[in-house]
Scaffold this motif. Structure first.
Motif: not given
Lengths: 316, 268, 305
Positions: A131-146
């Motif tokens: 997921e590191r290559r995806l734009r943060l727009r597409q991240f879930s809350k948990g992923m953003l926390q990471r």
């Protein structure tokens, strides 16, 4: 060894109210010291002043009175920011950048060597893979926390500040954060985190501070704050028939049914659980578990909050 | 200094992905379509109209970019709390402001450059398809390099407006910042009239106020040399130079003011 | 109420702001002294049609009318002081727009009445447009006898058509609420149309009935002073003719006449400017530098013994 974090009479007033703004004391004369290498839990219910304290330490807001120091430097010192990390509650970065790009950006701001390797390592450590290559727009809350955690440890900081690091995470995520904190401790990093989930604090922290209504209600080692002696005993038993239940109930402090034939029995501290256990086995019942009942941090916490509220109402 | 460059780079990268290029494409297509249509409809005046339309589009689209992205840079970031990530890094708040500004000005420059390329492409088409007789009748050549001068002043004007947008967004909400910036842009177009107040009104107090406002508010009318360039009238380079200098100084002042406010803000 | 905060000092920044502001002001001053971008003397009115303007105003017609009115005032003032080509060409379109957006914009009609009809260099010199504007005003505001009176005025002063003027004065009188003196005014106009007396009466009435409108009163005062000047010129011409008869030549300067007539001071017009004296014919005239210049032509200039 100097303190990693110190505050002295740190106070913050806010203006609240639209038509006739009045000052509201969000933090009242907080004096604290956190030693290097400690994992310090900054606990309290919502609105207790935890976030305010963290923001004052990061100088995102300015104090009304008092002072704060990190690694011997005043809060807000720009140079010391190279040696610390910060995770805000519900972090949000830049919609259109990828996780990798945000971390690379921050790594360059830190002026780190081997930016690419560092970023890669940190992303691995917090569990962000492809997921590191995806734009943060597409991240879930948990992923953003990471991602937030990643940017907090990117520069291998000496002190890490985490504001509600477990929020928004599922149990697996929480476990991973706990493990991360333990790893940081093992590396000698000072960890200062705020939380309202007390069970985490019990397992992770060497010392805690409990905040209530802007004031420090208590602080110290958990072992000092919370009595170790058991207050009583808890037995989980099964195979109890109604007749036996009727007989036992008046003899014990409490007896609660769980499911058919299974009960939780509470004994006072003075009772000897071994006697009851032998008796039950003799009568054909099974003892599934025996645990001492101790004061938890939560009990202590609730007591502190309650007395803080009492202090306030009595003052009014 | 490094920090400013890094922040600027991040701003640029973000705005490039933020649908901004599409507005460039829209503009270019608009211009192409307009030029085809007009050459069918009018006789003789088509070059002037294309030149006017082109410069006006650069000015308007540029303004929209400056205002909407400029506001988003700070106001939106503060509202969404993404400012926490950056302000806890080794960057001062002043570097933050300067970096944001530099990034936006860079975005503006690239966008305007692209629009100018499309503009000149259309003008080249006009030039190439016109007869020698038509060409002789033009007051200024189709691919007049002075159009670049007009564009340069438009860019400078927008750099000032961007600074205005940034300034307002350090202390107000995004919506209010947009309204105030657009308001000041409109006021800036009419600012020159304030100078003539004394000839029309009698009250000395009002005249004094008008003079003060004239000097303090951004004076944008001198940036407008579109008419001269299109008609082929001369333009004083001294005027251009002083106006560019004015833009730099005024924008600089706004940035210092923005930094002064931003440095003391509480980010709750 | 405020709360205190321990914040970083901004003094150096405030100093920088003040310094930069000072530099920007100086740059503007220096730049303004030189070449300025081309501003067409009349400006551009993108919208000339009242209908279009009303649509574009999106319901804020009155406000748009106010904005255009201010523009008309600034335009008028600007034209007044401009040194080249005072055409006032935009005045009618602007006032027309104002009154299309707000048909009851009283002051626009009255302003137009005076300054559209006023000849160069004081006004546009277009009495026909003034009448057109006023007729629009009458159509939209039938109870406004002032507009009908103003039309009569224009016929009287600008077109010297006294029959039509009297006709309009009577029409004004017929409107409910019109003052009584309109009756005798119409009669006088018919009888002595163009005489200085009736002109004087007209302007005096206009002045008194509009005591609160500054520029109207100022204009009326000016006209009255012009009439006084004309009377004075007549009297002075009698004196200079006497001088010519006695000495056989025209006076070289007023001093000679003053000595002969034993005057204490030299003759000045109501604005304080010395009268002009033709050295060949001895005719007296208003000095061209006087604010009252030029004197109205036509029948009002006729002398009345």
């Amino acid at each position: 060894m100097g303190a990693a974090i110190e505050t002295e009479n740190l106070t913050k007033d806010f203006l609240v109210g639209f038509w006739r703004p009045r000052p509201y004391r969000a933090l009242d004369a907080l004096t604290l010291e956190v030693d290097a290498g400690e994992v310090f839990g900054f606990l309290g219910p919502n609105g207790a002043g935890k976030s305010t304290t963290l923001k004052l330490l990061m100088q995102l807001i300015f104090p009304t009175a008092g002072s704060a120091r990190i690694l011997g430097r005043p809060a807000g010192d720009v140079a010391v920011r190279k040696r610390i990390g910060f995770l805000a509650e519900n972090p949000y970065y830049y919609d259109y950048l990828t996780a990798e790009e945000v971390l690379t950006y921050f790594a360059r701001l830190f002026d780190l060597k081997d930016v690419h390797t560092r970023v890669s390592k940190v992303l691995d450590e917090v569990g962000i893979g492809g997921e590191r290559r995806l734009r943060l727009r597409q991240f879930s809350k948990g992923m953003l926390q990471r991602v937030g955690l990643a940017q907090a440890i990117l520069n291998e900081p000496e002190v890490v500040f985490l504001d509600e690091p477990m929020s928004g995470l599922d149990p697996i995520g929480r476990r991973e954060v706990r493990d991360l904190i333990l790893r940081l401790r093992a590396r000698g990093c000072t960890v200062f985190f705020s939380s309202h989930i007390l069970s985490d604090a019990e397992t992770l922290c060497s010392r805690v501070a409990i905040m209530a209504q802007g004031r420090l209600a208590a602080s110290g080692r958990i072992s000092e704050l919370v009595a170790f002696e058991p207050k009583g005993w808890e037995l989980v038993v099964s195979g109890i028939e109604d007749a036996l239940h009727g007989e036992l109930a008046p003899r014990v402090a409490a007896m609660r049914p769980m499911s058919h034939g299974r009960y939780t029995i509470h004994l006072a501290a003075t009772d000897r659980p071994e006697q009851l256990m032998t008796e039950l086995r003799g009568r054909g019942a099974r003892v599934e578990s025996l645990n001492p009942i101790r004061d938890t941090l939560e009990d202590f916490f609730m007591q502190q909050i309650a007395s803080a509220q009492q202090r306030d109402t009595s003052r009014l | 200094m490094r920090a400013i460059v890094l922040v600027a780079g991040a701003v640029f990268r973000e705005s490039v992905r933020d649908r901004v290029p599409y507005s460039m494409v829209v503009f270019a297509v608009l211009l192409m379509a307009a030029s085809y249509l007009i050459s069918q409809l009018t006789a003789g005046q088509d070059l002037k109209i294309i030149k006017d339309l082109g410069l006006a589009s650069i000015a308007i689209f540029g303004l929209l970019i400056a205002v909407f992205i400029g506001i988003g840079l700070v106001s939106k970031e503060v509202e969404r709390k993404s400012v926490y990530g950056l302000l806890t890094k080794p960057v001062t708040r002043s570097q933050f402001i300067l970096g944001k500004y530099a990034g936006l000005v860079l975005t503006l420059a690239i966008n305007i450059a692209a629009m100018v390329v499309a503009y000149y492409a259309v003008l080249y088409y006009m030039d190439v398809t016109a007869s020698a007789a038509t060409r002789a009748g033009w007051p200024a050549p189709a691919m007049d390099p002075r159009l670049l001068l007009a564009t340069l002043l438009i860019f400078a004007e927008l750099a000032v407006i961007t600074a205005v947008a940034l300034f307002f967004s350090t202390f107000t909400s995004p919506l209010l910042a947009i309204l105030l910036t657009l308001g000041l842009w409109i006021a800036g177009q009419f600012n020159a009239d304030l100078r003539n107040f004394e000839n029309v009104i009698d009250a000395p107090a009002a005249i004094w106020v008008a003079k003060v406002l004239y000097y303090v508010l951004p004076n944008l009318a001198p940036f407008n040399i579109k008419a001269e360039v299109v008609h082929g009238f001369p333009v004083s380079m001294r005027h251009v130079g002083l106006t560019l200098l004015y833009a730099a100084v005024y924008a600089g002042m706004l940035l210092v003011a923005a930094a002064a406010i931003f440095r003391r803000r509480d980010f709750k | 109420m405020t709360v205190t905060r321990i914040v970083p000092a901004n003094l150096s920044l405030y100093t920088a702001i003040a310094a930069l502001m000072a530099v920007s002001i100086s740059l503007q001053v220096v730049r303004d002294r030189g070449w300025q971008p081309y501003t067409p003397p009349d400006g551009v009115m993108w919208i000339r049609s009242g209908e279009v303007a009303r649509r574009l105003a999106l319901g804020f017609d009155n406000l748009a009318a106010d904005v255009y009115w201010m523009r008309a005032v600034v335009y008028f003032g600007g034209q007044r002081i401009s040194s080249e080509g005072k055409t006032f060409a935009q005045l009618f379109p602007l006032l027309d727009l104002v009154t299309s957006l707000d048909p009851h914009f009283n002051v626009a009609y009255r302003f137009g009445a005076i300054f559209l009809a006023e000849p160069h260099p004081g006004g546009a010199g277009r009495p026909d447009l003034a009448i057109e504007l006023l007729k629009k005003g009458v159509a939209n505001n039938p109870t406004r006898w002032e507009y009908v009176l103003d039309i009569g005025f224009i016929h009287y002063f600008s077109m010297q058509d006294y029959t039509l003027a009297a006709d309009w004065f009577n029409r004004a009188r017929a409107i409910k609420g019109a003052p009584e003196w309109l009756g005798p005014l119409a009669a006088t106009t018919l009888a002595e149309g163009g005489s200085r007396e009736s002109s004087r009466k007209l302007w005096t009435e206009l002045r008194n009935s509009n005591a609160d409108v500054d520029w109207l009163r100022a204009q009326a005062d000016r006209r009255l002073k012009q009439l006084d000047a004309m009377d004075q010129i007549d009297q002075l011409n009698v004196v200079t003719r006497r001088f010519v008869e006695r000495t056989g030549r025209a006076p070289l300067h007023w001093g000679e006449v003053a000595t002969m007539e034993r005057w204490r001071a030299l003759p000045t017009d109501p604005s304080g400017m010395l009268y002009g004296l033709d050295q060949e014919t001895g005719r007296v005239s208003l000095s061209e530098g006087s604010p009252l210049w030029p004197l109205p032509q036509g029948a009002a200039a006729r002398q009345r013994p």
